[in-house]
Structures are given as structure tokens and as C-alpha cells.
Design a protein around this motif. Structure first.
Motif, PDB file in Angstrom:
ATOM      1  N   SER A  46      54.298  46.066  61.179  1.00  0.00           N
ATOM      2  CA  SER A  46      53.287  45.934  61.934  1.00  0.00           C
ATOM      3  C   SER A  46      53.529  45.359  63.242  1.00  0.00           C
ATOM      4  O   SER A  46      53.441  45.985  64.364  1.00  0.00           O
ATOM      5  CB  SER A  46      52.187  45.187  61.405  1.00  0.00           C
ATOM      6  OG  SER A  46      51.481  45.856  60.067  1.00  0.00           O
ATOM      7  N   SER A  49      55.935  48.264  64.337  1.00  0.00           N
ATOM      8  CA  SER A  49      55.442  49.521  65.012  1.00  0.00           C
ATOM      9  C   SER A  49      54.577  49.323  66.075  1.00  0.00           C
ATOM     10  O   SER A  49      54.480  50.213  67.204  1.00  0.00           O
ATOM     11  CB  SER A  49      54.662  50.227  63.980  1.00  0.00           C
ATOM     12  OG  SER A  49      53.397  49.347  63.582  1.00  0.00           O
ATOM     13  N   ASP A  50      53.845  48.144  66.561  1.00  0.00           N
ATOM     14  CA  ASP A  50      53.011  47.871  67.549  1.00  0.00           C
ATOM     15  C   ASP A  50      52.859  46.443  67.887  1.00  0.00           C
ATOM     16  O   ASP A  50      51.931  45.677  67.147  1.00  0.00           O
ATOM     17  CB  ASP A  50      51.720  48.570  67.188  1.00  0.00           C
ATOM     18  CG  ASP A  50      50.786  48.604  68.445  1.00  0.00           C
ATOM     19  OD1 ASP A  50      51.228  48.403  69.459  1.00  0.00           O
ATOM     20  OD2 ASP A  50      49.573  49.275  68.134  1.00  0.00           O
TER      21      ASP A  50
END
Length: 170
Positions: A46, A49-50
Motif C-alpha cells: 500500500s 502503490s500510493d
């Protein structure tokens, strides 16, 4: 270092003291962190990815407010590009050697340093990022079923991650 080399050396090697120990750590962490209000659960994938929303979650959890400049700096200092130019700052070999010295003293055997690969992936394009060889994935699945899955009922890592992230959003 490839993912396979990382897994072989840091997770399953005899130097890791007890093969499979990582899964015991995950199991004990899950047991202790469940229903704790002073524990923020983040997943590497997580963050990768962002980072932005996760950085906001960390800031909120810590009770601090970051300016746009501070967020930009954290993002820069967390990047592969930055970390790959500062490998000595992220190299755990010194810590690993200290632990080996203590273990040798406890066991009453001479300290014998074990060479270890670097932790930061090499190569201009990070071609190997995110790719574990099938034998490592199969081994992870086996250890998962024997430890985390057996105690908590998660069918696999993705199931655990989605369940915990959903619970954290409540």
C-alpha cells in the motif's frame, strides 16, 4: 539481490536462526495487534502503490500535521531513487553482525561473520522488483498455512491484507 536470494538468505537460511521464524513473528504480531487502538497497520504494498494517503494516515495517527513541503520531503526520502544512492544508511549488516556476535557468545562458539547480500535491489530499472520465484511463493504458502492461516483463518496474504485494511477503514 533478487527476491529469491533475499528469501533464501533472510527468511529461510540457517542464519535466520530458525527457518520459518518470520511466520511466527507475523502470527504473534497479529495476536498482539488485534483490537489495539495504539497500533497502526500499514502494508508495504500500500505504501509503495500510493504513499500519499498512507502518509496522511501516519500523520493523523501520530497527531501531527505535515505541510506540503514536509510531505514532499518525506516522499523524496522514501523513494527508491533516493535510498539507492544512500545504501549505507539502510544497510543492516552492522546490526546483523552484532546479533551474530551475541548469538555466538551465548552459544559459546567463535564468532564467524557470514557474508550477506545488500538489501537494496540493484539495477537501473529494478527489473526484479515484486517478482518472487515460484519455489519461494510455494514455500511461503506452506508456512502461511502452518502458522498464520491456521491461527487466524486467513486463506492467504491477500485475504489477510484486505481484511485488516477494511477493518482499519472503519
Amino acid at each position: 539481490i533478487s527476491h529469491g536470494d533475499f528469501y533464501r538468505h533472510w527468511v529461510m537460511s540457517p542464519m535466520a536462526r530458525y527457518p520459518g521464524l518470520w511466520w511466527n513473528v507475523v502470527t504473534s504480531w497479529l495476536a498482539g495487534a488485534r483490537d489495539q487502538t495504539n497500533c497502526l497497520v500499514l502494508f508495504y504494498e500500500s505504501l509503495l502503490s500510493d504513499l500519499g494517503p498512507n502518509l496522511d494516515r501516519v500523520s493523523e495517527f501520530l497527531g501531527v500535521r505535515l505541510s506540503a513541503e514536509e510531505k514532499a520531503r518525506v516522499t523524496h526520502l522514501s523513494s527508491f531513487e533516493y535510498m539507492s544512492t544512500q545504501q549505507a544508511k539502510y544497510d543492516l549488516h552492522g546490526l546483523r553482525e552484532d546479533i551474530q556476535r551475541v548469538q555466538a557468545a551465548i552459544r559459546g562458539v567463535p564468532y564467524c561473520p557470514t557474508p550477506a547480500p545488500p538489501l537494496v535491489f540493484q539495477g537501473p530499472g529494478r527489473e526484479t522488483a515484486g517478482v518472487f520465484p515460484q519455489w519461494a511463493l510455494d514455500d511461503m504458502d506452506t508456512w502461511w498455512r502452518l502458522s498464520v492461516g491456521r491461527f487466524f483463518g486467513y486463506t492467504d496474504y491477500a485475504h489477510m491484507r484486505s481484511s485488516i485494511e477494511a477493518a482499519c477503514r472503519k
